[in-house]
Design a protein around this motif. Structure first.
Motif, PDB file in Angstrom:
ATOM      1  N   VAL A   3       5.602 -17.225 -44.775  1.00  0.00           N
ATOM      2  CA  VAL A   3       6.788 -17.151 -43.920  1.00  0.00           C
ATOM      3  C   VAL A   3       6.419 -17.564 -42.495  1.00  0.00           C
ATOM      4  N   ILE A   4       5.283 -17.110 -42.040  1.00  0.00           N
ATOM      5  CA  ILE A   4       4.834 -17.453 -40.691  1.00  0.00           C
ATOM      6  C   ILE A   4       4.612 -18.954 -40.572  1.00  0.00           C
ATOM      7  N   GLN A   5       4.019 -19.546 -41.588  1.00  0.00           N
ATOM      8  CA  GLN A   5       3.792 -20.985 -41.576  1.00  0.00           C
ATOM      9  C   GLN A   5       5.108 -21.751 -41.598  1.00  0.00           C
ATOM     10  N   GLU A   6       6.057 -21.278 -42.380  1.00  0.00           N
ATOM     11  CA  GLU A   6       7.360 -21.946 -42.435  1.00  0.00           C
ATOM     12  C   GLU A   6       8.071 -21.879 -41.082  1.00  0.00           C
ATOM     13  N   VAL A   7       7.998 -20.709 -40.458  1.00  0.00           N
ATOM     14  CA  VAL A   7       8.634 -20.558 -39.144  1.00  0.00           C
ATOM     15  C   VAL A   7       7.950 -21.459 -38.121  1.00  0.00           C
ATOM     16  N   VAL A  13      12.418 -23.711 -34.225  1.00  0.00           N
ATOM     17  CA  VAL A  13      11.555 -22.895 -33.356  1.00  0.00           C
ATOM     18  C   VAL A  13      11.032 -23.741 -32.205  1.00  0.00           C
ATOM     19  N   TRP A  14      10.579 -24.948 -32.512  1.00  0.00           N
ATOM     20  CA  TRP A  14      10.046 -25.815 -31.458  1.00  0.00           C
ATOM     21  C   TRP A  14      11.150 -26.267 -30.507  1.00  0.00           C
ATOM     22  N   ALA A  15      12.343 -26.477 -31.026  1.00  0.00           N
ATOM     23  CA  ALA A  15      13.471 -26.844 -30.175  1.00  0.00           C
ATOM     24  C   ALA A  15      13.806 -25.706 -29.211  1.00  0.00           C
ATOM     25  N   ILE A  16      13.822 -24.493 -29.710  1.00  0.00           N
ATOM     26  CA  ILE A  16      14.083 -23.333 -28.850  1.00  0.00           C
ATOM     27  C   ILE A  16      12.991 -23.202 -27.786  1.00  0.00           C
ATOM     28  N   CYS A  17      11.758 -23.409 -28.187  1.00  0.00           N
ATOM     29  CA  CYS A  17      10.646 -23.351 -27.220  1.00  0.00           C
ATOM     30  C   CYS A  17      10.811 -24.413 -26.133  1.00  0.00           C
TER      31      CYS A  17
END
Length: 73
Positions: A3-7, A13-17
């Motif tokens: 799950v961590i790898q998928e996130v 996630v990168w767009a939000i960052c």
């Protein structure tokens, strides 16, 4: 772990960052720009005083030169 790898691999996630980094950068840029403008204003006042003093000294030097050259002739 999967799950961590998928996130981590998720583009959202990168767009939000990236959006968060841009927002943070804009906020800190405004603060930095405000400080820079304050410094620039103080520098301008100081340079105006210096220019006035130099003009006054120039006038005095001109008068001194006239007196000196008048005495030499």
């Amino acid at each position: 772990m999967d799950v961590i790898q998928e996130v981590a691999m998720s583009q959202a996630v990168w767009a939000i960052c990236c959006i968060a980094m841009v927002a943070w950068n804009m906020r800190t840029s405004k603060t930095r720009e405000d400080k820079l403008m304050e410094h620039l204003e103080r520098s301008n006042v100081s340079q105006e005083r210096t220019a006035t003093a130099l003009q006054s000294m120039e006038g005095r030097m001109d008068r001194m030169e006239k007196v000196i050259y008048k005495e030499e002739k």
